[in-house]
Design a protein around this motif. Sequence first.
Motif, PDB file in Angstrom:
ATOM      1  N   VAL A   1      -7.195  30.002 -34.776  1.00 49.70           N
ATOM      2  CA  VAL A   1      -7.137  28.879 -35.708  1.00 49.70           C
ATOM      3  C   VAL A   1      -6.062  27.883 -35.262  1.00 49.70           C
ATOM      4  O   VAL A   1      -6.229  26.684 -35.398  1.00 49.70           O
ATOM      5  CB  VAL A   1      -6.844  29.386 -37.140  1.00 49.70           C
ATOM      6  N   LEU A   2      -4.997  28.401 -34.708  1.00 52.90           N
ATOM      7  CA  LEU A   2      -3.861  27.571 -34.307  1.00 52.90           C
ATOM      8  C   LEU A   2      -3.850  27.346 -32.804  1.00 52.90           C
ATOM      9  O   LEU A   2      -4.201  28.233 -32.032  1.00 52.90           O
ATOM     10  CB  LEU A   2      -2.557  28.259 -34.716  1.00 52.90           C
ATOM     11  N   ARG A   3      -3.433  26.163 -32.411  1.00 45.98           N
ATOM     12  CA  ARG A   3      -3.293  25.821 -30.992  1.00 45.98           C
ATOM     13  C   ARG A   3      -2.014  25.039 -30.801  1.00 45.98           C
ATOM     14  O   ARG A   3      -1.513  24.408 -31.724  1.00 45.98           O
ATOM     15  CB  ARG A   3      -4.474  24.963 -30.513  1.00 45.98           C
ATOM     16  N   LEU A   4      -1.503  25.043 -29.579  1.00 44.09           N
ATOM     17  CA  LEU A   4      -0.300  24.277 -29.259  1.00 44.09           C
ATOM     18  C   LEU A   4      -0.698  22.851 -28.910  1.00 44.09           C
ATOM     19  O   LEU A   4      -1.544  22.618 -28.049  1.00 44.09           O
ATOM     20  CB  LEU A   4       0.444  24.919 -28.084  1.00 44.09           C
ATOM     21  N   ASN A   5      -0.075  21.906 -29.588  1.00 45.11           N
ATOM     22  CA  ASN A   5      -0.314  20.498 -29.295  1.00 45.11           C
ATOM     23  C   ASN A   5       0.430  20.170 -28.005  1.00 45.11           C
ATOM     24  O   ASN A   5       1.647  20.346 -27.930  1.00 45.11           O
ATOM     25  CB  ASN A   5       0.198  19.629 -30.445  1.00 45.11           C
ATOM     26  N   PRO A   6      -0.270  19.709 -26.963  1.00 40.89           N
ATOM     27  CA  PRO A   6       0.376  19.453 -25.672  1.00 40.89           C
ATOM     28  C   PRO A   6       1.420  18.336 -25.711  1.00 40.89           C
ATOM     29  O   PRO A   6       2.347  18.334 -24.918  1.00 40.89           O
ATOM     30  CB  PRO A   6      -0.777  19.100 -24.740  1.00 40.89           C
ATOM     31  N   GLU A   7       1.281  17.414 -26.640  1.00 42.55           N
ATOM     32  CA  GLU A   7       2.236  16.302 -26.718  1.00 42.55           C
ATOM     33  C   GLU A   7       3.499  16.675 -27.489  1.00 42.55           C
ATOM     34  O   GLU A   7       4.602  16.449 -27.016  1.00 42.55           O
ATOM     35  CB  GLU A   7       1.571  15.085 -27.365  1.00 42.55           C
ATOM     36  N   SER A   8       3.304  17.282 -28.668  1.00 41.84           N
ATOM     37  CA  SER A   8       4.466  17.614 -29.497  1.00 41.84           C
ATOM     38  C   SER A   8       5.065  18.973 -29.166  1.00 41.84           C
ATOM     39  O   SER A   8       6.174  19.274 -29.583  1.00 41.84           O
ATOM     40  CB  SER A   8       4.078  17.587 -30.978  1.00 41.84           C
ATOM     41  N   LYS A   9       4.305  19.801 -28.433  1.00 40.63           N
ATOM     42  CA  LYS A   9       4.728  21.166 -28.088  1.00 40.63           C
ATOM     43  C   LYS A   9       4.962  22.023 -29.335  1.00 40.63           C
ATOM     44  O   LYS A   9       5.804  22.900 -29.363  1.00 40.63           O
ATOM     45  CB  LYS A   9       6.000  21.168 -27.229  1.00 40.63           C
TER      46      LYS A   9
END
Length: 71
Positions: free
Chosen positions: A23-31
Motif C-alpha cells: 500500500v505504501l511506497r517511497l516517494n522518490p522526490e521527497s524520500k
Amino acid sequence: MAIKSINGCIGCEECIKSCPTDVLRLNPESKKAEILYPEDCQICHLCRMYCPVDAITISPEKTIPVIVSWG
C-alpha cells in the motif's frame, strides 16, 4: 481508506517493508512514504506498529482491534 495519514515521516522505509500488500511506497522526490494503494489496505496495523516515529494514523471508522494470540 484505512491509512488516514503519514505525518512526520523520516524516510526510514520500515512501514514500506512491513506492508504485506504494498500500500505504501517511497516517494522518490521527497524520500518519504506515501499512500499509493489505499484500497488494498488490509488494516493489519503493521505499518503503524513498525514506524519508529509514530507517523502513521489509521482511520478510526475502518480500524479493527489488533488481535494477539495467547496460545
